[in-house]
Design a protein around this motif. Sequence first.
Motif, PDB file in Angstrom:
ATOM      1  N   LEU A 188       0.830  -1.209   0.000  1.00 53.46           N
ATOM      2  CA  LEU A 188       0.000   0.000   0.000  1.00 53.46           C
ATOM      3  C   LEU A 188       0.863   1.257   0.000  1.00 53.46           C
ATOM      4  O   LEU A 188       0.569   2.222  -0.707  1.00 53.46           O
ATOM      5  CB  LEU A 188      -0.939   0.010   1.207  1.00 53.46           C
ATOM      6  CG  LEU A 188      -1.841   1.235   1.361  1.00 53.46           C
ATOM      7  CD1 LEU A 188      -2.776   1.380   0.162  1.00 53.46           C
ATOM      8  CD2 LEU A 188      -2.630   1.158   2.652  1.00 53.46           C
ATOM      9  N   THR A 237       1.891   2.601  -3.341  1.00 56.37           N
ATOM     10  CA  THR A 237       0.881   3.173  -4.225  1.00 56.37           C
ATOM     11  C   THR A 237       0.532   4.567  -3.722  1.00 56.37           C
ATOM     12  O   THR A 237      -0.382   4.746  -2.931  1.00 56.37           O
ATOM     13  CB  THR A 237      -0.380   2.285  -4.285  1.00 56.37           C
ATOM     14  OG1 THR A 237      -0.869   2.103  -2.953  1.00 56.37           O
ATOM     15  CG2 THR A 237      -0.086   0.940  -4.902  1.00 56.37           C
ATOM     16  N   THR A 240      -5.174  -1.391  -1.501  1.00 54.57           N
ATOM     17  CA  THR A 240      -4.378  -2.126  -2.466  1.00 54.57           C
ATOM     18  C   THR A 240      -4.918  -3.543  -2.575  1.00 54.57           C
ATOM     19  O   THR A 240      -5.282  -4.152  -1.569  1.00 54.57           O
ATOM     20  CB  THR A 240      -2.874  -2.141  -2.093  1.00 54.57           C
ATOM     21  OG1 THR A 240      -2.134  -2.770  -3.147  1.00 54.57           O
ATOM     22  CG2 THR A 240      -2.608  -2.868  -0.783  1.00 54.57           C
ATOM     23  N   GLU A 277      -8.472  -7.024  -0.496  1.00 53.61           N
ATOM     24  CA  GLU A 277      -7.747  -5.761  -0.462  1.00 53.61           C
ATOM     25  C   GLU A 277      -7.381  -5.424   0.982  1.00 53.61           C
ATOM     26  O   GLU A 277      -8.037  -5.870   1.916  1.00 53.61           O
ATOM     27  CB  GLU A 277      -8.620  -4.621  -0.996  1.00 53.61           C
ATOM     28  CG  GLU A 277      -9.029  -4.773  -2.426  1.00 53.61           C
ATOM     29  CD  GLU A 277      -9.945  -3.660  -2.896  1.00 53.61           C
ATOM     30  OE1 GLU A 277     -10.184  -3.591  -4.108  1.00 53.61           O
ATOM     31  OE2 GLU A 277     -10.439  -2.860  -2.062  1.00 53.61           O
TER      32      GLU A 277
END
Length: 108
Positions: free
Chosen positions: A12, A15, A21, A32
């Motif tokens: 995560l 990103t 994520t 996720e």
Amino acid sequence: MQISVQQAVAQLQQTTGSVFTTVMQHGSMVVELYKPDRIDLQQPHEQDELYVVISGTGEFLNGETKTAFQPGDVLFVQAGVVHRFENFTPDFSTWVIFYGPNGGEAPH
């Protein structure tokens, strides 16, 4: 397939600007890690979903019902239902598991 919370958090963090994520997929199932920043802006989803709270506490609005949550709790949301996390602590994070057909599964 296996992933730890630590591995998912590291993914995560790579990103930039994202609060979730995807860490695993198989058939209709998607897992996720979700870690909203102060406000949960999510909209209703097309699939049924489960949340498994990893850390933090707060309140969960599911349709018109609001309940308190804590680590280890499992929360179910039917497809298409308005839901969100509210008044959650800064350390809040949860696994999200989407599954089944769009529109959700038929109740038994």
